[in-house]
Design a protein around this motif. Structure first.
Motif, short mmCIF file in Angstrom:
data_model
loop_
_atom_site.label_atom_id
_atom_site.label_comp_id
_atom_site.label_asym_id
_atom_site.label_seq_id
_atom_site.Cartn_x
_atom_site.Cartn_y
_atom_site.Cartn_z
N UNK A 156 17.02 7.34 3.16
CA UNK A 156 18.01 7.45 2.00
C UNK A 156 18.30 6.57 1.20
N UNK A 157 18.81 6.51 -0.24
CA UNK A 157 19.29 5.27 -0.84
C UNK A 157 20.38 4.67 -0.31
N UNK A 158 20.59 3.39 -0.69
CA UNK A 158 21.61 2.47 -0.45
C UNK A 158 22.81 3.50 -0.51
N UNK A 159 24.08 3.06 0.07
CA UNK A 159 25.37 3.80 -0.22
C UNK A 159 25.90 2.70 -1.55
N UNK A 160 26.61 3.58 -2.51
CA UNK A 160 27.01 2.67 -3.75
C UNK A 160 27.78 1.73 -3.27
N UNK A 161 27.88 0.48 -3.89
CA UNK A 161 28.68 -0.72 -3.41
C UNK A 161 28.89 -1.32 -4.93
N UNK A 162 29.61 -2.33 -4.92
CA UNK A 162 30.06 -3.29 -6.07
C UNK A 162 29.33 -4.68 -5.80
N UNK A 163 28.50 -4.91 -6.64
CA UNK A 163 27.77 -6.28 -6.47
C UNK A 163 26.02 -5.98 -7.01
N UNK A 164 25.44 -6.97 -6.22
CA UNK A 164 24.10 -7.06 -6.53
C UNK A 164 23.49 -6.86 -5.20
N UNK A 165 23.25 -5.58 -4.69
CA UNK A 165 22.79 -5.46 -3.23
C UNK A 165 21.41 -5.54 -3.13
N UNK B 185 0.91 -0.98 0.12
CA UNK B 185 0.09 -0.05 0.02
C UNK B 185 0.92 1.28 -0.02
N UNK B 186 1.72 1.56 1.03
CA UNK B 186 2.71 2.47 1.01
C UNK B 186 3.46 2.81 -0.03
N UNK B 187 3.75 1.49 -0.82
CA UNK B 187 5.02 1.49 -1.87
C UNK B 187 4.30 1.58 -3.23
N UNK B 188 2.99 1.79 -3.52
CA UNK B 188 2.47 2.29 -4.62
C UNK B 188 2.98 3.61 -4.88
N UNK B 189 3.41 4.55 -3.86
CA UNK B 189 4.27 5.79 -4.34
C UNK B 189 5.62 5.53 -3.84
N UNK B 190 6.16 5.13 -2.72
CA UNK B 190 7.26 5.03 -2.12
C UNK B 190 8.00 4.07 -3.06
N UNK B 191 9.25 4.30 -3.48
CA UNK B 191 10.07 3.28 -4.37
C UNK B 191 11.05 2.80 -3.33
N UNK B 192 10.81 1.27 -3.00
CA UNK B 192 11.82 0.78 -2.11
C UNK B 192 13.26 0.59 -2.45
N UNK B 193 13.38 0.82 -3.90
CA UNK B 193 14.63 0.67 -4.38
C UNK B 193 15.72 2.01 -3.96
N UNK B 194 15.11 2.95 -3.53
CA UNK B 194 15.72 3.98 -3.02
C UNK B 194 15.41 4.48 -1.62
N UNK B 195 15.29 3.68 -0.78
CA UNK B 195 15.07 3.56 0.52
C UNK B 195 15.77 2.83 1.43
N UNK B 196 16.51 3.13 2.35
CA UNK B 196 17.10 2.32 3.35
C UNK B 196 17.24 3.22 4.61
#
Length: 610
Positions: A502-511, A338-349
């Protein structure tokens, strides 16, 4: 959602089946959409020439395999040229993904029609369900989902932009002028009369404002405001009315001056007597984001900390998985919708969900599925095409269903609205419904609310909140449109920042990838693979990956015997990227190893192509 149980029991007794209005421009847009797609049969056959090419490729691979370990090792020592490359080769992929596209179009369009046709003529608000036309119950949260669905339908050409603006403006003017919001501190009730605007009592003492339903409504309206930005009179009016409704919600009032969380309910007659505070993790995360984002009546950061204060923001485990924030066994699937109709979980931590909300929500879906396949009673007859537990109608009532609290009833929305998280597994459910149960389960607005193979029971009705989450989440899977619109609203950015998200910090891999687990004969769980399905609109496999600094990235794919099958190179930016590639080999069910190399980092991911 627990409060919905008693009231929906009363609603179900009405037993009324609604008639519906016409669907403007549906046939023309459907004809355009279907010109380029094959007949809707779930065939995986390829052309004779493709089969011959496939056979030749297999013979070539077998011949290469006989050259011995030394030759193979020598080949693998070579370093790929770091130039962006495109997947190619003798194998020609089939067009089965077009059948997925057509079926998804049908599902998304049919479920959207609930909001376009099954609404009050006086207000445009959505009926609470498909049984209560006479009672006048309109859903506030479901209408919010429906407004988002109208945006998606407009983008896909199923309704005209002008018709969409007119419909949403009608809703907004009714909400502004006909409801009791002025006496509810700008908020709205759970239900109101879709003809008169009067508040309908939900339960004892719940006869006033419902802040969570209000948040779902505002989420949808703000998405619409962000989408309809043309400089013409009608769209300017729509944006102005939405802004007025948004600014008038007094989120701070619902702290009861305690500076420690938001209260779910308030009414003029009972005040805060219900005493229910909004705590996570549940479906209501958007309420705190919007309360912190409000430019007129925001809550403090200190008040928002209450969201994280309970045991339901601590890690939980089930069927081999660990989820960073959840109640026992992760709960109903709608909590991740429900909340993730708008909130983008890919950009949230945040400090509690350190791996990010995409991993959290994907894990939730995998846990829900794993319970059905591994732990549920056998007589419930769950399977790869029959899983998904959430709050829904059941035979003789309504139930808040989750692992170990279920009666063998699957709600299609549980899997179908999880399309952004587990597309391969969601599509298996969709095709199972289409191929085996369509006559019993698919009506004018898509699949009915629920069904039970154990009880040989199929619902013949719809619930707005179940049905209208589906087209929204499918759009986010297909294009990310609603996520992009909502997350780029300046106020929402402010709210997330104040909340510490905030978004996940950049890292190398498939986080952001969560491979499925498999249950061994010994009863333990091991990593199986990431099951991949070609995207229905691009025809490509897509895997999110990240780089710490950006630059050229080399990818290789090997089979289960370690033989090199494919090499890719991509030029990546710092942070989030997507590896997309064509189907380059027959789908044979084997687990392949995808290896990512950048600088001194090597990361492996088991994948299975479908």
């Amino acid at each position: 959602m627990l409060k919905r149980f008693m009231s929906l029991m009363a609603v179900m007794a009405l037993g009324l089946i609604c008639s519906v209005q016409g669907f403007a421009a549906e046939q023309a847009s459907q004809a355009r959409a279907e010109k380029s797609v094959p007949a809707l049969t779930h065939s995986k056959a390829v052309s004779a020439s493709a089969k011959q090419t496939e056979k030749a490729a297999q013979q070539k691979a077998q011949k290469s395999a006989t050259k011995g370990k030394e030759a193979k090792a020598e080949k693998e020592k070579s370093v790929p040229v770091l130039v962006p490359s495109k997947a190619d080769g003798p194998f020609q992929p089939d067009s089965a993904y077009l059948q997925d596209r057509e079926l998804l179009d049908q599902l998304q369009r049919d479920t959207f029609r609930y909001m376009w046709e099954h609404t009050f003529a006086e207000s445009g608000l959505a009926y609470e369900d498909s049984r209560n036309k006479a009672s006048g119950q309109a859903t506030i949260g479901g209408t919010g989902f429906g407004v988002s669905a109208i945006v998606a339908a407009t983008e896909r050409g199923w309704v005209s932009r002008e018709a969409a603006v007119d419909r949403i403006l009608k809703i907004c003017l009714f909400l502004r002028d006909k409801t009791d919001r002025a006496n509810l501190h700008g908020a709205f009730p759970h239900w109101l009369n879709g003809r008169t605007g009067k508040t309908i009592t939900f339960s004892e003492k719940d006869d006033g404002a419902d802040l969570v339903e209000t948040a779902f409504l505002m989420q949808g309206l703000l998405i619409a405001r962000a989408y309809f930005t043309d400089d013409i009179e009608r769209e300017r009016e729509l944006r102005d009315v939405i802004t007025q409704l948004w600014h008038d919600v007094d989120w701070h009032w619902f702290t009861n001056s305690e500076n420690s969380g938001l209260y779910w309910h308030w009414s003029p007659g009972h005040g805060f007597a219900m005493g229910m505070k909004i705590t996570g993790f549940n479906e209501a995360m958007a309420a705190y984001v919007l309360a912190l984002a409000s430019p007129t009546h925001p809550i403090s950061r200190e008040a928002a900390k209450f969201w994280y204060s309970t045991d339901e923001y601590q890690p939980k485990s089930g069927n081999g998985y660990t989820i960073e924030a959840a109640n026992a066994y992760a709960g109903c699937m709608f909590l991740s919708h429900y909340s993730f109709i708008g909130l983008d979980p890919r950009r949230m931590a945040d400090s509690f969900v350190k791996r990010g909300y995409m991993v959290r929500n994907t894990t939730h879906a995998l846990m829900n599925r794993a319970y059905c396949l591994e732990s549920a009673p056998e007589e419930h007859q769950f399977s790869e095409g029959f899983w998904g537990l959430t709050a829904c109608d059941i035979k003789g009532g309504y139930r808040y269903q989750s692992a170990y609290n279920e009666v063998g009833t699957v709600a299609p929305t549980a899997a179908l609205a999880s399309m952004p998280y587990v597309p391969e597994y969601a599509m298996r459910v969709l095709w199972n419904i289409h191929d085996n149960y369509k006559k019993k389960l698919w009506g004018k607005f898509g699949p009915y609310d629920a069904f039970s193979l154990k009880d040989k029971w199929f619902a013949s009705s719809y619930l707005a909140i179940d049905q209208l989450a589906i087209p929204c989440m499918i759009e986010n899977y297909r294009s990310g449109l609603l996520w992009s619109l909502f997350m780029n609203i300046p106020e929402v950015k402010e709210g997330l920042g104040r909340m510490g998200v905030k978004p996940l910090a950049p890292s190398n891999g498939f986080p952001q990838v969560v491979p499925a687990l498999k249950l061994t004969e010994e009863g333990t769980h091991l990593v199986d693979a990431l099951d991949l399905r070609r995207h229905p609109d691009s025809g490509l496999y897509a895997i999110p990956y990240s780089t710490k600094e950006g630059g050229m990235v080399a990818f290789t794919v090997k089979d289960s015997a370690g033989m090199m099958l494919k090499r890719f190179t991509r030029e990546a930016r710092r942070g989030d990227n997507t590896l997309e590639f064509e189907q380059f080999m027959p789908v044979d069910g084997q687990v392949l190893t995808l290896t990512m190399r950048i600088a001194d980092t090597v990361v492996e991911l088991p994948v299975r192509l479908h």
